[in-house]
Design an enzyme around this catalytic site. Structure first.
Site, mmCIF file in Angstrom:
data_model
loop_
_atom_site.group_PDB
_atom_site.id
_atom_site.type_symbol
_atom_site.label_atom_id
_atom_site.label_comp_id
_atom_site.label_asym_id
_atom_site.label_seq_id
_atom_site.Cartn_x
_atom_site.Cartn_y
_atom_site.Cartn_z
ATOM 1 N N CYS A 131 2.545 -1.111 1.775
ATOM 2 C CA CYS A 131 1.402 -0.955 2.874
ATOM 3 C C CYS A 131 0.312 -1.952 2.574
ATOM 4 O O CYS A 131 -0.425 -1.872 1.565
ATOM 5 C CB CYS A 131 0.971 0.322 2.991
ATOM 6 S SG CYS A 131 -0.641 0.701 3.894
ATOM 7 N N CYS A 134 -3.088 -0.894 2.800
ATOM 8 C CA CYS A 134 -3.659 -0.004 1.872
ATOM 9 C C CYS A 134 -4.062 -0.832 0.528
ATOM 10 O O CYS A 134 -5.106 -0.462 -0.041
ATOM 11 C CB CYS A 134 -2.617 1.046 1.419
ATOM 12 S SG CYS A 134 -1.806 1.876 2.695
ATOM 13 N N ASP A 135 -3.216 -1.910 0.471
ATOM 14 C CA ASP A 135 -3.139 -2.454 -0.784
ATOM 15 C C ASP A 135 -3.595 -4.100 -0.950
ATOM 16 O O ASP A 135 -3.543 -4.674 -2.036
ATOM 17 C CB ASP A 135 -1.637 -2.157 -1.529
ATOM 18 C CG ASP A 135 -1.545 -0.799 -2.068
ATOM 19 O OD1 ASP A 135 -2.339 -0.146 -2.142
ATOM 20 O OD2 ASP A 135 -0.166 -0.459 -2.030
#
Ligand code: NAP
Length: 303
Positions: A131, A134-135
């Protein structure tokens, strides 16, 4: 007899449970053996509103869990093994138990597909991610590899190009599956480079990602590439096996919803990644869980 049976215990399921139980509806969550969903395999979550320093994925789910329990939600930590939506009350089988519910909220989520390499499992959360939203921010000025050739891979590569110093997309063919517009955007981005006709054989590194070993599919030649992160973007699989034949799904298996959370069966609602393949964010899933609970409440008022 429950007013609402929620199947799934990620952000969608637990938010639905919080709203339903707070509305005084007798609520059961069939949480599953691996309760908590995809956030349980995530480390820092920095984009869920309300946590100014971020929060660990499992901690966020623990909080949601405790919040749901406070309102008297009942939980079963096994997997739902079958459902019967053909007559009312609906039936949800969990091992040897059969629960009856006036309404059901499906929130079983989706799972990212993985390559299936031992090194990928070992380095998950240590440079291996599924992701970018997200990251990506953790890879500022670092070198990353994205695996895949679909829309997700292009979006991940574009998101990463805002942070990383270089993004190499490794694709197993010489043509992308992604839509034209996303392809064009990726081709135009100078930080993104494509490595065609190649598969990942191994992710290198002991405690953190240090590189990948690739193989050319046409010549079988193997070569290594140094990098700090690997984003696997080869698609997702909705967790809908037990609903087959009971409810309308699309070709891939995502549950089709109308009017936001209503499924093809009246009284059965769906929320989160099990019906949303576009956004796939915890905050969106939580929002959808809220909608499903409100829709279930309205439905129950009418029966
Ligand atoms: P996808 O379209 O199924 O693409 C998966 C990609 O990964 C393909 O290029 C595939 O290669 C590759 N792949 C699959 N298994 C692999 C393996 N074991 N090893 C190496 N490569 C592998 O999945 P997606 O990109 O997640 O998209 C899913 C759906 O969501 C699509 O309908 C997409 O349009 C939609 N979506 C839309 C948006 C948007 O509109 N903004 C964003 C994301 C997703 P091959 O090409 O060789 O099969």
């Amino acid at each position: 007899m429950y007013d609402v049976i929620v199947i799934g215990s990620g952000p969608a399921g637990l938010t639905a449970a919080i709203y339903a139980s707070r509305a005084n509806l007798k609520t059961l969550v069939v949480a599953g053996v691996q309760w908590g969903g995809q956030l349980m395999i995530t480390t820092d979550v920095e984009n869920f509103p309300g946590f100014k320093k971020g929060i660990l994925g499992p901690e966020l789910m623990d909080n949601m869990w405790n919040q749901a329990e406070r309102f008297g939600v009942e939980m079963n930590f096994d997997d739902a093994t079958a459902v019967d939506f053909s007559s009312k009350p609906f039936k949800v089988t969990v091992g040897s138990k059969v629960y009856e519910g006036k309404s059901v909220i499906i929130a079983t989520g989706a799972s990212a597909k993985w390559l299936g390499l031992e090194s990928e499992t070992r380095l998950r959360g240590r440079g291996v991610s599924v992701c970018a939203t997200c990251d990506a921010a953790f890879f500022k000025d670092q070198r990353v590899v994205v695996v895949g050739g679909g829309d997700t891979a292009m979006e991940e590569a574009l998101a990463l190009s805002k942070f990383a110093s270089e993004v190499k997309v490794v694709h197993r063919r010489d043509k992308l599956r992604a839509t034209k517009i996303l392809q064009e955007r990726a081709f135009k981005e100078p930080k993104i480079e494509f490595i065609w006709n190649s598969t990942v054989q191994e992710i290198l590194g002991k405690d953190r990602v240090e590189g990948v070993r690739l193989r050319k599919v046409d010549t079988n030649e193997e070569f290594e590439l140094a990098c700090d992160g690997v984003f696997i973007a080869i698609g997702h699989k909705p967790n809908t096996e037990i609903f087959k034949g009971q409810i309308e799904m699309d070709q891939v298996g995502y549950i089709v919803t109308e009017d936001l959370t209503k499924t093809s069966v009246e009284g059965v609602f769906a929320a989160g990644d099990v019906q949303d393949y576009i956004y796939r964010q915890a905050v969106m899933a939580a929002g959808a869980g809220c909608k499903a609970a409100i829709d279930a409440e309205k439905y129950l008022e009418g029966v």
